[in-house]
Write a protein that holds these residues in place. Structure first.
Motif, short mmCIF file in Angstrom:
data_model
loop_
_atom_site.label_atom_id
_atom_site.label_comp_id
_atom_site.label_asym_id
_atom_site.label_seq_id
_atom_site.Cartn_x
_atom_site.Cartn_y
_atom_site.Cartn_z
N UNK A 82 -1.26 68.29 -28.23
CA UNK A 82 0.17 68.64 -28.22
C UNK A 82 0.52 69.58 -27.07
N UNK A 83 -0.48 70.09 -26.39
CA UNK A 83 -0.22 70.99 -25.27
C UNK A 83 -0.01 72.42 -25.68
N UNK A 84 -0.29 72.74 -26.94
CA UNK A 84 -0.06 74.11 -27.41
C UNK A 84 -1.10 75.09 -26.93
N UNK A 85 -2.34 74.62 -26.74
CA UNK A 85 -3.41 75.51 -26.31
C UNK A 85 -4.22 74.86 -25.19
N UNK A 129 -7.00 84.88 -26.28
CA UNK A 129 -8.22 84.07 -26.29
C UNK A 129 -8.70 83.88 -27.72
N UNK A 130 -9.05 82.64 -28.05
CA UNK A 130 -9.69 82.32 -29.33
C UNK A 130 -11.06 81.74 -29.02
N UNK A 131 -12.09 82.31 -29.65
CA UNK A 131 -13.45 81.83 -29.43
C UNK A 131 -13.90 81.13 -30.71
N UNK A 132 -14.23 79.85 -30.60
CA UNK A 132 -14.61 79.06 -31.76
C UNK A 132 -13.71 77.85 -31.88
N UNK A 133 -14.25 76.78 -32.49
CA UNK A 133 -13.47 75.55 -32.57
C UNK A 133 -13.34 74.97 -33.96
N UNK A 134 -13.68 75.74 -34.99
CA UNK A 134 -13.63 75.25 -36.36
C UNK A 134 -12.27 75.47 -37.01
N UNK A 138 -6.65 77.76 -37.45
CA UNK A 138 -5.56 78.50 -38.10
C UNK A 138 -5.12 79.67 -37.23
N UNK A 139 -6.08 80.38 -36.67
CA UNK A 139 -5.73 81.52 -35.82
C UNK A 139 -4.96 81.06 -34.59
N UNK A 140 -5.43 79.98 -33.98
CA UNK A 140 -4.76 79.47 -32.78
C UNK A 140 -3.33 79.04 -33.08
N UNK A 141 -3.15 78.38 -34.23
CA UNK A 141 -1.80 77.91 -34.58
C UNK A 141 -0.85 79.10 -34.73
N UNK A 142 -1.30 80.14 -35.40
CA UNK A 142 -0.44 81.31 -35.57
C UNK A 142 -0.10 81.98 -34.25
N UNK A 143 -1.06 82.02 -33.34
CA UNK A 143 -0.82 82.64 -32.03
C UNK A 143 0.16 81.81 -31.20
N UNK A 144 0.04 80.49 -31.29
CA UNK A 144 0.99 79.62 -30.59
C UNK A 144 2.39 79.82 -31.15
N UNK A 145 2.51 79.90 -32.48
CA UNK A 145 3.82 80.11 -33.09
C UNK A 145 4.41 81.44 -32.67
N UNK A 146 3.55 82.42 -32.35
CA UNK A 146 4.03 83.73 -31.90
C UNK A 146 4.38 83.73 -30.42
N UNK A 147 4.17 82.60 -29.73
CA UNK A 147 4.56 82.50 -28.33
C UNK A 147 3.45 82.83 -27.35
N UNK A 148 2.22 83.05 -27.84
CA UNK A 148 1.14 83.41 -26.94
C UNK A 148 0.69 82.25 -26.06
N UNK A 149 0.14 82.60 -24.89
CA UNK A 149 -0.49 81.62 -24.00
C UNK A 149 -1.95 81.54 -24.45
#
Length: 428
Positions: free
Chosen positions: A57-60, A18-23, A28-39
């Motif tokens: 893009x459907x990543x998050x 879970x990522x809380x915040x949209x700035x 950046x945090x979300x992108x790294x988590x997606x690259x790590x394979x997280x849902x």
């Protein structure tokens, strides 16, 4: 909270994060988590363009609302949460809920009160010797310090000054199951520069650090060989004047032989492989046998050694051109090389000490002034560097008196006079 003391690498593949915040920080945090394979699920009433693009893009998955109690445990417990709302009260609420649910929480607003920290990570680059390596750096809640150290580590990985060579997955053919044939290796012709270990190129240094076999000359940065692992095979094929214990044909065969065994081979040469270094011959031989080749240019001694002695090979008001020639085969070869040059062109002779007398006399006969300045620069870019300044008509006599010995670069031309004002420029 304490400072981080237990670094850990997580496998987030398919796990709810879970990522809380949209700035931008959340992006950046979300992108790294997606690259790590997280849902990845992101909770925020609004998002920046970067997050919107990731959503598109459907990543998050974006939940367009404020964070509420229970978001970290429903519908399923999260494995990790990052909070970066920009509001300390909301971030504190998220951290408290995470703590109650025993979920690790990374706070972007205040690392000192986080239960987890995101390290600065240096990752080896694809196609480089450092490929597959990841180095995480933490600095006790000081992200800028961690980033600075991360960048230094990444530079060291790319340059090969850290031990990046793979030590697993490179078993020799006799150790392979079922007699499986190894993949063909490759040969890198690396120009080591004039001799100082810090004048090799970054690419050359990195390839040397990753090599399984190093075929080395007498010249070049031999001190770097001491940095290689004990299991790296070093084949010394160094030649001295009049003594060639390993023929060029045999050197060619050695390169193909080791590469055919699946080895990463570095042919370490002094100067530049393609400047009187027989690199072209070695490259052609490898190509003819199907061996992939890479050429890494080096700093040629023809230019760098005169520079070390304070002699520019070109200088405004003196000459705008120079000629590089091998004097190994005698004066005729030198005269042919200089025949179409401008009368004021600097002449740089490699391997020119042994036949210096004959070469100097031939140059005078061909029209060069007897009082043309000459510099004999021995062992350039080493602590034993020495320069003898003379003239064409006295070059052989003065060289004999001074005991000039190879390796040395001979510079003929009026640019030698610039040394009077500069002196040596090779540093310590």
């Amino acid at each position: 909270m304490g400072v981080p003391s237990y670094p850990l690498t997580l496998d987030l593949t398919g796990r709810r994060v879970v990522v809380v915040g949209g700035g931008p920080v959340a992006a950046r945090r979300a992108r790294g988590l997606v690259e790590a394979g997280g849902a990845v699920e992101l909770i925020a009433p609004w998002v920046c363009e970067d997050v919107a693009a990731q959503v598109a893009d459907g990543g998050i998955t974006w939940h367009e609302r404020e964070f509420v109690a229970g978001d970290l445990v429903l519908p399923d417990p999260a494995w990790l949460v990052h909070t970066a709302t920009g509001d300390p009260h909301v971030d504190a609420q998220v951290a408290a809920e995470a703590d109650a649910a025993r979920v690790w929480c990374v706070r972007a607003d205040d690392a000192s009160v986080s239960s987890a920290w995101t390290p600065a990570v240096a990752r080896g680059r694809t196609g480089q010797a450092s490929e597959g390596l990841s180095v995480a750096v933490t600095a006790g809640g000081d992200p800028r310090r961690a980033t600075a150290v991360r960048d230094a580590v990444l530079a060291a990985l790319d340059s090969g000054t850290l031990p990046v060579r793979r030590v697993r997955g490179t078993a020799p053919p006799s150790d392979r199951a079922g007699g499986e044939q190894p993949a063909v290796g490759r040969v890198a012709l690396v120009g080591g520069g004039p001799g100082a270990e810090d004048l090799i190129t970054v690419r050359g240094r990195a390839l040397l650090a990753a090599a399984d076999v190093v075929v080395t000359d007498r010249l070049g940065p031999r001190s770097l060989l001491t940095t290689l692992g004990a299991d790296v095979e070093v084949v010394d094929v160094g030649k001295t004047p009049g003594n060639h214990p390993v023929s060029q044909d045999r050197i060619n065969e050695l390169l193909v032989h080791h590469a055919s065994l699946g080895k990463r081979v570095v042919r370490l040469k002094g100067g530049d492989p393609f400047v009187l270094g027989r690199g072209g011959e070695e490259a052609l031989h490898c190509a003819e046998h199907g061996i992939p080749i890479e050429v890494v240019p080096g700093v040629t001694s023809a230019v760098s050694v005169p520079a070390a002695a304070g002699i520019p090979v070109t200088h405004r008001g003196i000459t705008a051109s120079f000629v590089v020639a091998s004097a190994h085969d005698g004066a005729d070869a030198v005269l042919r090389a200089a025949s179409d040059a401008a009368p004021d062109a600097t002449l740089v002779l490699l391997m020119g000490v042994t036949r210096l007398g004959d070469t100097a006399a031939a140059l005078v006969r061909s029209g060069r002034r007897p009082d043309t300045p000459v510099a004999l620069v021995e062992r350039g870019w080493t602590p034993e560097q020495r320069t003898t300044v003379t003239t064409l008509d006295r070059a052989a006599e003065d060289a004999a008196t001074a005991g000039v010995r190879a390796p040395a670069v001979v510079v003929v031309g009026d640019v030698v006079s610039v040394r009077n004002r500069l002196g040596d420029l090779s540093g310590e």
